[in-house]
Write an enzyme that holds these catalytic residues in place. Structure first.
Site, mmCIF file in Angstrom:
data_model
loop_
_atom_site.group_PDB
_atom_site.id
_atom_site.type_symbol
_atom_site.label_atom_id
_atom_site.label_comp_id
_atom_site.label_asym_id
_atom_site.label_seq_id
_atom_site.Cartn_x
_atom_site.Cartn_y
_atom_site.Cartn_z
ATOM 1 N N LYS A 37 -6.015 -11.077 -4.958
ATOM 2 C CA LYS A 37 -5.892 -8.657 -5.371
ATOM 3 C C LYS A 37 -5.955 -8.663 -4.107
ATOM 4 C CE LYS A 37 -8.918 -6.672 -7.860
ATOM 5 N NZ LYS A 37 -9.046 -5.669 -7.447
ATOM 6 N N ASP A 64 -3.180 -3.514 -6.109
ATOM 7 C CA ASP A 64 -3.611 -3.115 -7.036
ATOM 8 C C ASP A 64 -4.166 -1.599 -6.607
ATOM 9 O OD1 ASP A 64 -4.712 -1.958 -9.578
ATOM 10 O OD2 ASP A 64 -7.161 -3.463 -8.526
ATOM 11 N N LYS A 66 -3.589 1.576 -8.192
ATOM 12 C CA LYS A 66 -4.055 2.247 -9.199
ATOM 13 C C LYS A 66 -3.096 3.638 -8.306
ATOM 14 C CE LYS A 66 -8.179 -0.076 -10.995
ATOM 15 N NZ LYS A 66 -8.345 -1.396 -9.701
ATOM 16 N N ASP A 69 -0.523 10.492 -9.335
ATOM 17 C CA ASP A 69 -0.207 11.649 -8.505
ATOM 18 C C ASP A 69 0.954 11.844 -9.156
ATOM 19 O OD1 ASP A 69 0.030 13.639 -6.363
ATOM 20 O OD2 ASP A 69 -1.230 11.645 -4.929
ATOM 21 N N ARG A 214 -16.853 -11.576 -7.508
ATOM 22 C CA ARG A 214 -17.850 -12.208 -7.698
ATOM 23 C C ARG A 214 -18.148 -13.171 -8.318
ATOM 24 N NH1 ARG A 214 -19.653 -6.558 -8.303
ATOM 25 N NH2 ARG A 214 -18.196 -6.014 -10.274
#
Length: 234
Positions: A37, A64, A66, A69, A214
């Site tokens: 990603k 990614d 996002k 608009d 993580r």
């Protein structure tokens, strides 16, 4: 009906790093990972260069960004993003139906890029949705509403918490792609994620792909952490 997804291909690892040098060092350290990603942080720092480096290594790309608009701007961004040869690109469902439809229309007929709608970020809680954002619906109901809006606009899937995956799968059907962040194995800290679930539970709930960062990338032994996750899904 889609073919079953092998366990090792269900995992998407975020490259949440500030430079392409650091990112590619991680990619080369974990050659077993198929999908990576690239989010706002890395794309803002490194730009298309990181995508080209991933393509050279024949890796799948979850871009990614996002997008959120007006319809015309989103359409232009989708047209531009097609040249990066990513597998997925995200658009906020809250941009509205016209924006989602403009994104779909902007895709070339032969483009392999799949657009996915972002429902509600996994860092948001029910209280924040109601109090801060003044959304009158309960969180699960709101997420399902956004998933249906996304499907009706012609997008093939959404990003959602695994806690909402079961209801979306039931309503939107077996071929609607669900990518779920907010997934943490029992041996990892949930950190800033609010709506979380274990990998096996998320798959059982209907998730197709899991975004897990993580617990792998910040582990003392990332390779061992990756192998442990794959084993859990096998």
């Amino acid at each position: 009906m889609r073919k079953p997804i092998p366990p090792q291909e269900r995992l998407i690892v975020p490259l949440d790093l500030p430079t392409s040098i650091q990112a590619i060092a991680l990619v080369d350290k974990l050659p077993q990972v198929q999908y990576w990603k690239v989010g706002l942080e890395l794309f803002t720092h490194a730009g298309p260069e990181i995508l080209a480096l991933l393509r050279e290594r024949q890796k799948g790309i979850f871009l990614d960004l996002k997008l959120h608009d007006i319809p015309n701007t989103i359409a232009g961004a989708v047209k531009a993003a097609q040249r990066y040869q990513a597998d997925w690109l995200t658009v906020h469902a809250t941009a509205g139906r016209p924006a989602l439809e403009a994104a779909v229309t902007a895709l070339s007929t032969d483009s392999p890029l799949q657009l996915l709608g972002v429902t509600v970020l996994t860092s948001l809680s029910s209280r924040e949705l109601a109090v801060d954002l003044k959304v009158p619906l309960e969180l699960p109901e709101y997420v399902l509403h956004l998933a249906l809006l996304t499907q009706e606009a012609g997008l093939p899937g959404v990003i959602c918490s695994p806690q909402e995956a079961e209801s979306i799968r039931r309503v939107c059907g077996p071929d609607f792609t669900l990518i779920c962040p907010g997934v943490r194995p029992t041996w990892a800290d949930r950190q800033d994620q609010r709506r979380v679930m274990t990998p096996t539970a998320a798959i059982a709930a209907g998730a197709d792909y899991l975004v897990i960062g993580r617990p792998i990338t910040q582990a003392s032994d990332p390779v061992a952490a990756w192998e442990r996750l794959v084993a859990e899904l096998t």
